[in-house]
Structures are given as C-alpha cells and as structure tokens.
Design a protein around this motif. Structure first.
Motif, PDB file in Angstrom:
ATOM      1  N   ASP A 174      -0.747  -7.511   1.957  1.00  0.00           N
ATOM      2  CA  ASP A 174      -2.026  -8.245   2.005  1.00  0.00           C
ATOM      3  C   ASP A 174      -2.080  -9.346   0.956  1.00  0.00           C
ATOM      4  O   ASP A 174      -2.817 -10.307   1.104  1.00  0.00           O
ATOM      5  CB  ASP A 174      -3.207  -7.286   1.779  1.00  0.00           C
ATOM      6  CG  ASP A 174      -3.679  -6.671   3.073  1.00  0.00           C
ATOM      7  OD1 ASP A 174      -3.271  -7.153   4.149  1.00  0.00           O
ATOM      8  OD2 ASP A 174      -4.443  -5.692   3.006  1.00  0.00           O
ATOM      9  N   PHE A 175      -1.321  -9.188  -0.149  1.00  0.00           N
ATOM     10  CA  PHE A 175      -1.386 -10.253  -1.171  1.00  0.00           C
ATOM     11  C   PHE A 175      -0.031 -10.698  -1.688  1.00  0.00           C
ATOM     12  O   PHE A 175       0.064 -11.689  -2.406  1.00  0.00           O
ATOM     13  CB  PHE A 175      -2.335  -9.858  -2.316  1.00  0.00           C
ATOM     14  CG  PHE A 175      -1.961  -8.596  -3.021  1.00  0.00           C
ATOM     15  CD1 PHE A 175      -1.288  -8.643  -4.230  1.00  0.00           C
ATOM     16  CD2 PHE A 175      -2.269  -7.360  -2.465  1.00  0.00           C
ATOM     17  CE1 PHE A 175      -0.932  -7.478  -4.865  1.00  0.00           C
ATOM     18  CE2 PHE A 175      -1.914  -6.191  -3.107  1.00  0.00           C
ATOM     19  CZ  PHE A 175      -1.238  -6.244  -4.310  1.00  0.00           C
ATOM     20  N   ILE A 176       1.057  -9.996  -1.323  1.00  0.00           N
ATOM     21  CA  ILE A 176       2.411 -10.481  -1.646  1.00  0.00           C
ATOM     22  C   ILE A 176       3.176 -10.492  -0.325  1.00  0.00           C
ATOM     23  O   ILE A 176       3.392  -9.428   0.273  1.00  0.00           O
ATOM     24  CB  ILE A 176       3.154  -9.562  -2.640  1.00  0.00           C
ATOM     25  CG1 ILE A 176       2.401  -9.433  -3.968  1.00  0.00           C
ATOM     26  CG2 ILE A 176       4.575 -10.073  -2.890  1.00  0.00           C
ATOM     27  CD1 ILE A 176       3.034  -8.441  -4.947  1.00  0.00           C
ATOM     28  N   THR A 177       3.560 -11.669   0.144  1.00  0.00           N
ATOM     29  CA  THR A 177       4.329 -11.738   1.389  1.00  0.00           C
ATOM     30  C   THR A 177       5.645 -10.998   1.201  1.00  0.00           C
ATOM     31  O   THR A 177       6.366 -11.240   0.227  1.00  0.00           O
ATOM     32  CB  THR A 177       4.594 -13.213   1.762  1.00  0.00           C
ATOM     33  OG1 THR A 177       3.330 -13.804   2.069  1.00  0.00           O
ATOM     34  CG2 THR A 177       5.518 -13.346   2.953  1.00  0.00           C
ATOM     35  N   LEU A 178       5.923 -10.070   2.099  1.00  0.00           N
ATOM     36  CA  LEU A 178       7.189  -9.335   2.022  1.00  0.00           C
ATOM     37  C   LEU A 178       8.266 -10.119   2.740  1.00  0.00           C
ATOM     38  O   LEU A 178       8.008 -10.743   3.786  1.00  0.00           O
ATOM     39  CB  LEU A 178       7.027  -7.937   2.620  1.00  0.00           C
ATOM     40  CG  LEU A 178       6.171  -6.989   1.773  1.00  0.00           C
ATOM     41  CD1 LEU A 178       5.892  -5.684   2.509  1.00  0.00           C
ATOM     42  CD2 LEU A 178       6.832  -6.708   0.423  1.00  0.00           C
ATOM     43  N   GLU A 179       9.480 -10.102   2.146  1.00  0.00           N
ATOM     44  CA  GLU A 179      10.613 -10.837   2.715  1.00  0.00           C
ATOM     45  C   GLU A 179      11.756  -9.860   2.978  1.00  0.00           C
ATOM     46  O   GLU A 179      11.893  -8.854   2.276  1.00  0.00           O
ATOM     47  CB  GLU A 179      11.106 -11.904   1.728  1.00  0.00           C
ATOM     48  CG  GLU A 179      10.065 -12.938   1.380  1.00  0.00           C
ATOM     49  CD  GLU A 179      10.501 -13.768   0.182  1.00  0.00           C
ATOM     50  OE1 GLU A 179      10.995 -14.883   0.397  1.00  0.00           O
ATOM     51  OE2 GLU A 179      10.357 -13.285  -0.961  1.00  0.00           O
ATOM     52  N   GLU A 180      12.600 -10.225   3.935  1.00  0.00           N
ATOM     53  CA  GLU A 180      13.799  -9.447   4.217  1.00  0.00           C
ATOM     54  C   GLU A 180      14.605  -9.309   2.911  1.00  0.00           C
ATOM     55  O   GLU A 180      14.830 -10.318   2.220  1.00  0.00           O
ATOM     56  CB  GLU A 180      14.623 -10.188   5.272  1.00  0.00           C
ATOM     57  CG  GLU A 180      15.782  -9.418   5.810  1.00  0.00           C
ATOM     58  CD  GLU A 180      16.601 -10.264   6.790  1.00  0.00           C
ATOM     59  OE1 GLU A 180      16.341 -11.479   6.934  1.00  0.00           O
ATOM     60  OE2 GLU A 180      17.522  -9.684   7.395  1.00  0.00           O
ATOM     61  N   GLY A 181      15.002  -8.103   2.570  1.00  0.00           N
ATOM     62  CA  GLY A 181      15.780  -7.888   1.338  1.00  0.00           C
ATOM     63  C   GLY A 181      14.944  -7.463   0.147  1.00  0.00           C
ATOM     64  O   GLY A 181      15.491  -7.081  -0.886  1.00  0.00           O
ATOM     65  N   ASP A 182      13.597  -7.514   0.274  1.00  0.00           N
ATOM     66  CA  ASP A 182      12.744  -6.976  -0.802  1.00  0.00           C
ATOM     67  C   ASP A 182      12.920  -5.459  -0.880  1.00  0.00           C
ATOM     68  O   ASP A 182      13.235  -4.803   0.125  1.00  0.00           O
ATOM     69  CB  ASP A 182      11.254  -7.262  -0.521  1.00  0.00           C
ATOM     70  CG  ASP A 182      10.851  -8.700  -0.824  1.00  0.00           C
ATOM     71  OD1 ASP A 182      11.648  -9.440  -1.421  1.00  0.00           O
ATOM     72  OD2 ASP A 182       9.726  -9.077  -0.432  1.00  0.00           O
ATOM     73  N   LEU A 183      12.673  -4.931  -2.077  1.00  0.00           N
ATOM     74  CA  LEU A 183      12.771  -3.477  -2.291  1.00  0.00           C
ATOM     75  C   LEU A 183      11.441  -2.985  -2.856  1.00  0.00           C
ATOM     76  O   LEU A 183      10.907  -3.592  -3.785  1.00  0.00           O
ATOM     77  CB  LEU A 183      13.895  -3.188  -3.297  1.00  0.00           C
ATOM     78  CG  LEU A 183      14.082  -1.735  -3.736  1.00  0.00           C
ATOM     79  CD1 LEU A 183      14.629  -0.881  -2.587  1.00  0.00           C
ATOM     80  CD2 LEU A 183      15.038  -1.640  -4.936  1.00  0.00           C
ATOM     81  N   ILE A 184      10.927  -1.895  -2.287  1.00  0.00           N
ATOM     82  CA  ILE A 184       9.700  -1.270  -2.825  1.00  0.00           C
ATOM     83  C   ILE A 184      10.082   0.081  -3.428  1.00  0.00           C
ATOM     84  O   ILE A 184      10.627   0.944  -2.725  1.00  0.00           O
ATOM     85  CB  ILE A 184       8.634  -1.077  -1.727  1.00  0.00           C
ATOM     86  CG1 ILE A 184       8.260  -2.417  -1.105  1.00  0.00           C
ATOM     87  CG2 ILE A 184       7.392  -0.389  -2.300  1.00  0.00           C
ATOM     88  CD1 ILE A 184       7.315  -2.314   0.094  1.00  0.00           C
ATOM     89  N   LEU A 185       9.822   0.259  -4.722  1.00  0.00           N
ATOM     90  CA  LEU A 185      10.019   1.565  -5.373  1.00  0.00           C
ATOM     91  C   LEU A 185       8.700   2.323  -5.248  1.00  0.00           C
ATOM     92  O   LEU A 185       7.640   1.802  -5.633  1.00  0.00           O
ATOM     93  CB  LEU A 185      10.386   1.389  -6.863  1.00  0.00           C
ATOM     94  CG  LEU A 185      11.888   1.370  -7.204  1.00  0.00           C
ATOM     95  CD1 LEU A 185      12.602   0.240  -6.497  1.00  0.00           C
ATOM     96  CD2 LEU A 185      12.106   1.265  -8.698  1.00  0.00           C
ATOM     97  N   THR A 186       8.764   3.553  -4.734  1.00  0.00           N
ATOM     98  CA  THR A 186       7.544   4.225  -4.286  1.00  0.00           C
ATOM     99  C   THR A 186       6.954   5.221  -5.283  1.00  0.00           C
ATOM    100  O   THR A 186       6.064   5.991  -4.932  1.00  0.00           O
ATOM    101  CB  THR A 186       7.819   4.936  -2.944  1.00  0.00           C
ATOM    102  OG1 THR A 186       8.949   5.808  -3.126  1.00  0.00           O
ATOM    103  CG2 THR A 186       8.118   3.943  -1.839  1.00  0.00           C
TER     104      THR A 186
END
Ligand SMILES: CC(=O)CC(=O)C(=O)O
Ligand SMILES: [Mg+2]
Length: 230
Positions: A174-186
């Motif tokens: 909603d506020f950071i455009t996600l791009e191919e290759g981004d990583l989210i640490l959960t």
C-alpha cells in the motif's frame, strides 16, 4: 540481455523489507508491546551474506543477536496488492537471519532514533539458497530453528505469526511498491541470544533447508590521516 534468475535474488540489489514483533512470544521476551499494525524497517542490499562468507560483528556492538526468520521472495511486483492476490506475487522463500546489534537498538529506541545502525550493517542479512514456492506448499505452517555452537536457541512455527504473509504483502504494498527480487523478512520467534566471534550459527526450515554461518569480528577500519591513509 539475458533474463535474470530469481534463484539468485540477492544479487539483484532490491529492497529487504523487515517485519518486527510479528511473534507475540518474541515481543514479550524483549518486553515490547504486541503490535496492532506491522512494525517495518529496511536493510540495504549490502546486508546480504551467503554461506561460505562470515557474518561480520560490527566493532561498535557488544551484544549482537541472531533472529531466525522466514523470508518471502517477491516474483511479481505491484502496488496496493489485495490480500486475496498476494500469494500470486510470491516466487519463493529463503531462510534468513536478521542480525541485530541489540545494545545499539536499545539505545536508538530510548533516544527515539531509527534502528539503522542496529539492523542494516554489512552482512546483517545472512540468507539460504532460494526455496521455490512449490517446496513450501503452506507457508503458514513452517517450522524454523536456530542453533549456536550446536545448542538449540530458537524453535518456532510461522503459525505463530501475528500478521500473515498475504496480509503483510498487502499492507507493505500500500505504501512501498514491491518489485521482483524484493525480500520480506517476516519476523522472529522467541529465543534470540547474543553471539560472539568464532560462534557457529546453524539454522533450518524443517524438511526444507539448512544453512551454517560463522561470526567474525569486523576488521578495524582505516582511520583517515593515519597509517598512510589519506
Ligand atoms: C525487536 C526487533 O528487533 C524486531 C524484529 O526484528 C523481529 O523480528 O521481531
Ligand atoms: Mg527481526
């Protein structure tokens, strides 16, 4: 130009977006409030380190902690992604460590400063090999563990997460455009503890992957004006 291979996502130089306090047991062990919204921070691509290279202990910390986490690798970018579509944006996973200079984080928290020095230093994000999405059919039931010098310190399951992976992808996008290759640490479950130079950190996702890293002190930085450094 040849298409880039998502299985080497750490070479792409994309964003590492980290979720904090996503496990109530870890929030409690650090005496933090249980969040009502995801707590987010970023690491730069220079935080990546792969097996075979050491985790460098920054000279400015005397309390470096391990945090074992499930990483989600984005395969299809997007903005304002619906929760119902979120898993279509996932290419796969990685086992990750969110290395944290806890003494510096505590100082930053008490001064109301950002956590950058505590969380974003070089080699603060050790990652496993890429895990294709099909290898983890249900990411809400992933068992994570971490040992220091063969002693079990962390053991948890992603079923304990406060905010689910689809919720996090939707919220972040909603506020950071996600791009191919981004990583989210959960986020990490309880059991974080201090590590020292020469410690061996072994971590795994049950029945999927293991990885091993060594801690090494950061070499002293050259001081301008001394030892011929200008
Ligand atoms: C308090 C923290 O360091 C938050 C964090 O990174 C987590 O995984 O939880
Ligand atoms: Mg963390």
């Amino acid at each position: 130009m040849a298409a880039r291979n998502i299985s080497r996502f750490w070479e792409w130089g994309r964003k590492i977006i980290c979720v904090g306090r996503n496990y109530a047991d870890h929030a409690k062990e650090l005496k933090n409030a249980i969040p009502t919204e995801p707590v987010l921070f970023l690491k730069p691509p220079s935080a990546y380190v792969r097996e075979g290279s050491p985790i460098l202990v920054p000279l400015y910390t005397s309390n470096l902690h391990h945090e074992v986490e499930l990483g989600v690798v984005i395969g299809k970018g997007g903005t304002s992604i619906q929760q119902s579509d979120a898993m279509d944006h996932v290419a796969g996973y990685a086992l990750c460590l969110d290395m944290t200079a806890r003494d510096i984080q505590d100082e930053c928290k008490s001064k109301g400063l950002p956590w950058t020095m505590a969380k974003a230093f070089n080699t603060s994000c050790p990652v496993s090999e890429f895990i294709p999405k099909e290898s983890i059919p249900d990411p809400s039931k992933v068992k994570l563990w971490l040992k220091v010098n063969d002693q079990l310190k962390q053991s948890g399951c992603t079923s304990q997460m406060i905010f689910s992976i689809p919720y996090l992808i939707s919220y972040i996008s909603d506020f950071i455009t996600l791009e191919e290759g981004d990583l989210i640490l959960t986020g990490t479950p309880k059991g974080v503890s201090a590590v020292q130079e020469h410690d061996e950190l072994q971590a795994g996702i049950e029945n999927v992957v293991t990885m091993t890293f060594q801690d090494q002190s950061e070499p002293p930085q050259p001081v301008p004006g001394q030892s011929g450094v200008t």
